[in-house]
Design a protein around this motif. Structure first.
Motif, short mmCIF file in Angstrom:
data_model
loop_
_atom_site.label_atom_id
_atom_site.label_comp_id
_atom_site.label_asym_id
_atom_site.label_seq_id
_atom_site.Cartn_x
_atom_site.Cartn_y
_atom_site.Cartn_z
N VAL A 182 -5.21 4.26 -2.28
CA VAL A 182 -5.77 2.69 -1.94
C VAL A 182 -6.19 3.14 -0.50
N THR A 183 -7.09 2.22 -0.87
CA THR A 183 -8.28 2.61 0.84
C THR A 183 -8.32 0.46 1.15
N ARG A 184 -8.53 0.65 2.72
CA ARG A 184 -8.48 -0.47 2.64
C ARG A 184 -10.06 -1.08 3.09
N TRP A 217 -9.05 -3.98 -0.58
CA TRP A 217 -9.02 -3.18 -1.17
C TRP A 217 -9.45 -2.19 -1.97
N THR A 261 0.85 -1.21 0.11
CA THR A 261 -0.45 0.41 -0.20
C THR A 261 0.78 1.14 -0.42
#
Length: 155
Positions: free
Chosen positions: A37-39, A52, A27
């Motif tokens: 990038v987002t979880r 993700w 990430t």
């Protein structure tokens, strides 16, 4: 369309698996390259269901991709599926302990186009298959070198 590669790494299988499942590190690399990038989950450790969302620029257009771990077999393999507009990519990564200090990593990428635009992209990749394969081999080699160096620094 499939791409595959193999690389031997001078490190134990547990260390190599820790490197290939360092999702926070991947990430950070994506963020340094300009991706967002987002979880999407709150799961612990490498396990199926981790997901993700990545937003990045590719060929002059902003793209959104969803990445999900489908299967994790510590320390032997992991399977991930990525999907973006019209294209699905399935990554199967397998690790085999050749000895206590040597691990063979093999990856298989399957690109499955779902739209005409994605089919054209995959067709262009087929035409550039040699270059794409060289880049994949180079990336695998760089990953192996980094993993070996991190293992050597431990002891």
């Amino acid at each position: 369309m499939n791409f595959s590669g193999k690389q031997d790494i001078e490190a134990p299988i547990a260390h190599v698996f820790a490197a290939v499942s360092d999702f926070d590190g991947f990430t950070r690399q994506a963020l340094r390259r300009g991706a967002d990038v987002t979880r999407l989950d709150a799961l612990e450790g490498p396990c199926a269901g981790m997901a993700w969302k990545a937003i990045f620029s590719f060929r002059g257009k902003e793209r959104t991709m969803r990445i999900e771990l489908l299967d994790v077999d510590v320390p032997n393999s992991l399977t991930a599926k990525s999907s973006t507009k019209g294209l699905e990519i399935v990554l199967v990564l397998q690790l085999v302990a050749m000895s206590k200090e040597r691990t063979r990593m093999s990856i298989d990428l399957e690109l499955v186009p779902q739209t005409l635009a994605a089919r054209l992209l995959v067709q262009s990749l087929k035409l550039a298959r040699g270059n794409v394969s060289k880049r994949l081999k180079k990336r695998l080699g760089a990953f192996a070198q980094t993993t070996e160096e991190s293992y050597r620094s431990l002891g």
